[in-house]
Design a protein around this motif. Structure first.
Motif, PDB file in Angstrom:
ATOM      1  N   TYR A   1       0.811  -1.215   0.000  1.00  0.00           N
ATOM      2  CA  TYR A   1       0.000   0.000   0.000  1.00  0.00           C
ATOM      3  C   TYR A   1       0.842   1.262   0.000  1.00  0.00           C
ATOM      4  O   TYR A   1       0.425   2.295  -0.480  1.00  0.00           O
ATOM      5  CB  TYR A   1      -1.002  -0.010   1.156  1.00  0.00           C
ATOM      6  CG  TYR A   1      -2.237  -0.795   0.774  1.00  0.00           C
ATOM      7  CD1 TYR A   1      -3.286  -0.181   0.095  1.00  0.00           C
ATOM      8  CD2 TYR A   1      -2.328  -2.152   1.030  1.00  0.00           C
ATOM      9  CE1 TYR A   1      -4.397  -0.904  -0.296  1.00  0.00           C
ATOM     10  CE2 TYR A   1      -3.437  -2.891   0.646  1.00  0.00           C
ATOM     11  CZ  TYR A   1      -4.480  -2.263  -0.023  1.00  0.00           C
ATOM     12  OH  TYR A   1      -5.567  -2.973  -0.420  1.00  0.00           O
TER      13      TYR A   1
ATOM     14  N   GLN B   1       1.396   2.025  -3.572  1.00  0.00           N
ATOM     15  CA  GLN B   1       0.216   1.802  -4.397  1.00  0.00           C
ATOM     16  C   GLN B   1       0.158   2.655  -5.660  1.00  0.00           C
ATOM     17  O   GLN B   1      -0.472   2.263  -6.627  1.00  0.00           O
ATOM     18  CB  GLN B   1      -1.068   1.964  -3.590  1.00  0.00           C
ATOM     19  CG  GLN B   1      -1.238   3.302  -2.938  1.00  0.00           C
ATOM     20  CD  GLN B   1      -2.504   3.273  -2.085  1.00  0.00           C
ATOM     21  OE1 GLN B   1      -3.491   2.701  -2.487  1.00  0.00           O
ATOM     22  NE2 GLN B   1      -2.454   3.885  -0.923  1.00  0.00           N
TER      23      GLN B   1
ATOM     24  N   ARG C   1      -6.081  -4.791  -4.777  1.00  0.00           N
ATOM     25  CA  ARG C   1      -7.169  -5.315  -3.944  1.00  0.00           C
ATOM     26  C   ARG C   1      -6.574  -6.389  -3.064  1.00  0.00           C
ATOM     27  O   ARG C   1      -5.779  -7.214  -3.509  1.00  0.00           O
ATOM     28  CB  ARG C   1      -8.296  -5.883  -4.809  1.00  0.00           C
ATOM     29  CG  ARG C   1      -9.076  -4.777  -5.494  1.00  0.00           C
ATOM     30  CD  ARG C   1     -10.167  -5.329  -6.351  1.00  0.00           C
ATOM     31  NE  ARG C   1     -11.289  -5.853  -5.572  1.00  0.00           N
ATOM     32  CZ  ARG C   1     -12.451  -6.194  -6.141  1.00  0.00           C
ATOM     33  NH1 ARG C   1     -12.627  -6.071  -7.442  1.00  0.00           N
ATOM     34  NH2 ARG C   1     -13.437  -6.656  -5.403  1.00  0.00           N
ATOM     35  N   SER C   2      -6.952  -6.351  -1.807  1.00  0.00           N
ATOM     36  CA  SER C   2      -6.344  -7.300  -0.895  1.00  0.00           C
ATOM     37  C   SER C   2      -7.391  -8.176  -0.222  1.00  0.00           C
ATOM     38  O   SER C   2      -8.514  -7.726   0.059  1.00  0.00           O
ATOM     39  CB  SER C   2      -5.518  -6.562   0.145  1.00  0.00           C
ATOM     40  OG  SER C   2      -6.198  -5.409   0.559  1.00  0.00           O
TER      41      SER C   2
ATOM     42  N   GLU D   1     -12.533  -9.976   1.342  1.00  0.00           N
ATOM     43  CA  GLU D   1     -11.832  -8.802   0.849  1.00  0.00           C
ATOM     44  C   GLU D   1     -11.627  -7.816   1.990  1.00  0.00           C
ATOM     45  O   GLU D   1     -12.521  -7.583   2.804  1.00  0.00           O
ATOM     46  CB  GLU D   1     -12.632  -8.130  -0.279  1.00  0.00           C
ATOM     47  CG  GLU D   1     -11.992  -6.835  -0.728  1.00  0.00           C
ATOM     48  CD  GLU D   1     -12.245  -6.507  -2.188  1.00  0.00           C
ATOM     49  OE1 GLU D   1     -13.220  -7.040  -2.747  1.00  0.00           O
ATOM     50  OE2 GLU D   1     -11.471  -5.719  -2.750  1.00  0.00           O
TER      51      GLU D   1
ATOM     52  N   SER E   1      -9.921  -4.748   1.121  1.00  0.00           N
ATOM     53  CA  SER E   1      -9.496  -3.506   0.466  1.00  0.00           C
ATOM     54  C   SER E   1     -10.172  -2.274   1.048  1.00  0.00           C
ATOM     55  O   SER E   1      -9.556  -1.221   1.183  1.00  0.00           O
ATOM     56  CB  SER E   1      -9.819  -3.551  -1.027  1.00  0.00           C
ATOM     57  OG  SER E   1      -9.443  -4.770  -1.579  1.00  0.00           O
TER      58      SER E   1
ATOM     59  N   THR F   1      -9.151   1.946   2.008  1.00  0.00           N
ATOM     60  CA  THR F   1      -9.631   3.194   1.420  1.00  0.00           C
ATOM     61  C   THR F   1     -10.227   4.103   2.486  1.00  0.00           C
ATOM     62  O   THR F   1     -10.238   5.301   2.336  1.00  0.00           O
ATOM     63  CB  THR F   1     -10.679   2.928   0.331  1.00  0.00           C
ATOM     64  OG1 THR F   1     -11.669   2.061   0.868  1.00  0.00           O
ATOM     65  CG2 THR F   1     -10.058   2.270  -0.876  1.00  0.00           C
TER      66      THR F   1
END
Ligand SMILES: Nc1ncnc2c1ncn2[C@@H]1O[C@H](COP(=O)(O)OP(=O)(O)O)[C@@H](O)[C@H]1O
Ligand SMILES: [Mg+2]
Lengths: 307, 456
Positions: free
Chosen positions: B310, B313, B320-321, B330, B332, B336
């Protein structure tokens, strides 16, 4: 041109002649750098004599010292070369006025253009070129000492230019072509490790780590700068500095602080440092309030039996 | 002298101390000017050429001394002669095996590092094993490696028995002896099955390396304090990589002329374009899908990898993690919504994915395919972080295969040291052929190497 240095001991003697007291590490690496024609990357805390080393070497060999002080934002135009736009502009003006004279007698367009082209070459010629330290070092007729000071303060982008120049020993100016070093300079880069330098640059260099000196070396340095001080006082002073460096304070005193302190004690005509003397001169060795407090707390240890 | 230099650098590399070719060349060139008999000058010269980072000076000093000055293992210094003799006794027993490998190991136990080094990655031990094993002909290197591990394991058992029954020594000394012998055997094994020179990363912390440098400790052996330090290191790596990227961009930026900007700049000079402006070419960015096992055995390593990803990034078109133990989720959105630090914690902690359970790779991959069917496309680099410990579940390779087929490449990061990859409860043997690459990622140095390869 070959520098007249034939052993590590020669280097030590030369430096000592300038009042710079060297260690085996320093002399060996300077010697190697000269023989192998490699740059030296000198790393270490502030005030341990990194800059002074380059200067002393230059003086001792009577070589020109070209210094490039690095800072954030330093770019090619300040480090390598720059075209003098103002002069060029002036030249354009003159050209404008003289254009009839130049072109006047030409029979056709081809010839006029040809004549103008000949003049244009003058545009990008040495007349308008402002050479900065790196280019100056490359153009020197005699081996210079190039000191690129505090390279860690420059931007990584700049480091890339530097690496290229140091590896090829040439500088390409698109308008003038490639300028090859007449003599390969003795290059010193210094760093306080504000930022990690690139591995490529490190690999290019011989790495010299200058740390705080041993008590013996520091004693020698103080003695050479202040021969008036008594042996006993120098011993106490160096001891004290080394005790202070063991404390966990923010800014450890460096050789420059040791020397400043010695100078102050000399002025005060002290012959044995007492806690009062220490207190009076504290500002020289410790820069922060909290550091000063810590030093005073450890005063017994620092001043030894005398206190 | 040059061959000695080569041996010395090989030794350094074996200790996990990386020596670049140009550094080695420098060192060899320096030999012309310094006389090795002047020990202090010789030392200064070698340090100047071979040590690239200040932090490594102390290590270098130790290795130098060990290579050029000591001929006996450091452990012997702290123990008495009984200990030494008993170790020698074990070595002698090995020698009676009348087997080449045992002989080298015996010498190694008594401190002859050089002999073993001469055999690193060399064919000699391999051939020897091949001859010894009845079905040896045509054995693959991997098989030979496993054979060496097997042999070492056997010797380890023998050594433990030997130490445990050395009754004339006090109990704690018996234990020290056992530890010493086992360590030596494992080192020797690791060395012998090594490819000629593995320039980065390392097998394990060596017993004499008392001072821990976090860049080479396995993530799972970090203390909490060190854990924080590692985070700091990861940040540094990210910064370094970004620097490297911007350098690279600058270098490759001799793209094409940017007409607009050139004209704008020329206004200053009455329309004469003194300053030609260039437009840097756009680099194509790829998409990253990261799947992390966050069971206890891998959680730390996964955190560090995510942190690094990240931080970098901008380099990717998208990240996407996902995390898994038995099922895949997920994470992600945490990244954010929250600052990185918080996101990491939330991602690993608050998710109800059955912390403390045992990993099941097959069910995790299956649930990924079912719940996120369209996430992987042909620009995707699929990163999987896991030790492959599948706890005897069926590996069901078809799921991973399907994922790998959709992706541009599949890189498996294994936070386990390579030497332990192929344990019986591990599914690595099954998954490895499906991946483009499987890399050991147990330490910061390895993580940094991996990231470098990923983005540069
Ligand atoms: N080995 C030395 N011999 C003599 N003077 C020294 C030595 N090292 C440092 N000094 C003195 O210490 C001061 C600080 O040195 P400087 O070169 O500016 O440090 P740096 O560049 O490492 O920050 C200088 O005034 C210099 O004269
Ligand atoms: Mg300086």
């Amino acid at each position: 041109m070959e520098l007249n240095i034939n052993s590590v001991e020669d280097v030590t003697a030369l430096l000592e002649g300038q009042g710079y007291i060297s260690s085996t590490d320093i002399s060996t690496i300077v010697y190697l750098a000269i023989k192998m024609k490699r740059p030296i990357l000198v790393e270490g805390p502030a005030g341990v004599g990194k800059t002074e080393l380059a200067k002393s070497l230059a003086h001792s060999l009577n070589l020109e010292l070209i210094q490039l002080q690095c800072y954030e934002g330093l770019d090619e135009t300040k480090a390598i070369y720059e075209w003098e736009y103002a002069k060029q502009l002036l030249y354009t003006q003159i050209l404008k006025e003289k254009i009839n004279e130049v072109v006047g007698s030409a029979d056709n367009l081809d010839e006029s253009i040809q004549r103008l082209m000949n003049l244009e070459d003058a545009f990008f010629s040495d007349h308008f070129l402002l050479a900065r330290p790196l280019l100056r070092a490359i153009r020197c007729d005699k081996i210079p000492v190039l000191l690129i000071d505090e390279v860690d303060k420059s931007d990584p982008e700049f480091e890339a230019y530097l690496l290229e120049i140091l590896s090829t020993n040439e500088i390409t100016i698109p308008e003038l072509g490639t300028q090859k070093a007449k003599e390969i300079p003795v290059v010193f880069l210094t760093s306080n490790n504000v930022r990690d330098l690139s591995d490529a640059l490190k690999r290019r260099c011989l790495n010299l780590y200058v740390d705080f000196p041993s008590p013996e070396l520091e004693t020698k340095i103080v003695e050479s700068k202040f021969p008036e001080l008594s042996q006993k006082l120098v011993k106490q002073l160096v001891n004290a500095i080394h005790e202070i460096r063991k404390l966990e304070i923010k800014k450890l005193p460096s050789i420059s602080e040791t020397l400043d302190w010695a100078s102050a004690l000399l002025t005060l005509q002290v012959d044995e440092i007492t806690p009062e003397d220490l207190k009076k001169t504290l500002g020289i060795i410790a820069k922060y309030k909290t550091d000063m407090d810590q030093v005073m707390e450890a005063v017994d240890k620092i001043l030894g039996d005398v206190a | 002298m040059i061959s000695m230099m080569l041996r010395f650098t090989n030794y350094l590399r074996y200790e996990g101390f990386s020596v670049s070719t140009s550094a080695l060349n420098n060192a060899i060139a320096a030999l012309e000017w310094v006389n090795p008999v002047r020990r202090d000058q010789f030392y200064s010269a070698m340090e100047a050429c071979l040590v690239q980072n200040i932090e490594e000076r102390e290590k270098f000093a130790r290795f130098f001394k060990r290579f050029f000055e000591d001929k006996t293992p450091l452990e012997f210094e702290h123990e008495d002669t009984t200990f030494r003799m008993q170790a020698g006794e074990f070595a002698d027993q090995l020698r009676q095996d009348d087997d080449y490998i045992s002989k080298i190991i015996a010498d190694y136990i008594e401190g002859d590092v050089l002999k073993l080094m001469e055999n690193i990655g060399d064919k000699v031990p391999f051939r020897q094993v091949e001859n010894d094993v009845a079905s040896g002909l045509g054995m693959s290197k991997d098989k030979v490696r496993k054979e060496i591990i097997k042999r070492i394991n056997l010797l380890v058992d023998t050594a433990e028995d030997f130490a445990a029954t050395s009754f004339h020594m006090p109990k704690d000394q018996r234990e020290t002896l056992s530890e010493f012998l086992v360590d030596r055997l494992r080192e020797a094994g690791a060395l012998m099955k090594q490819e000629p020179i593995k320039s980065h990363g390392r097998q394990k912390l060596l017993p004499w390396e008392k001072q821990r440098t976090i860049s080479t400790i396995s993530f799972d052996k970090l203390t909490l304090v060190e854990h924080e330090k590692v985070k700091g290191e990861v940040e540094k790596i990210a910064k370094k990589l970004k620097d490297a990227l911007s350098r690279q961009r600058k270098r490759s930026s001799k793209g094409h002329i940017d007409i607009k900007s050139t004209i704008r700049a020329s206004m200053k000079y009455g329309g004469v374009p003194f300053n030609v402006r260039m437009k840097s070419p756009k680099r194509k960015k790829g998409k990253i899908i990261a799947l992390c096992d966050i069971s206890m055995s891998v959680a730390f390593a996964a955190q560090f990898m995510l942190l690094l990803l990240y931080r970098l990034q901008n380099r990717f078109s998208k990240i996407r993690s996902f995390v898994f133990i038995r099922n895949t989720y997920e994470i992600s959105h945490f990244f954010t919504k929250h600052p990185l630090e918080v996101a990491l914690q939330k991602a690993v902690q608050t998710h109800n994915i059955g912390m403390g359970q045992l990993t099941n790779y097959a069910s995790a991959f299956k649930s990924f395919l079912e719940n996120y069917p369209n996430v992987i496309n042909k620009d995707t680099t699929l990163l999987i972080m896991g030790d492959g410990l599948n706890n005897h579940n069926d590996p069901k390779t078809e799921y991973l295969k399907r994922m790998a087929e959709k992706a541009a490449r599949t890189i498996w990061l294994n936070p386990e040291e390579q030497e332990y990859w192929y344990s019986p409860s591990s599914a690595i043997l099954d998954y490895e052929p499906i991946c483009t690459q499987m890399v050991e990622c147990a330490t910061i140095d390895q993580l940094s190497d991996f990231a470098k390869n990923l983005i540069l």
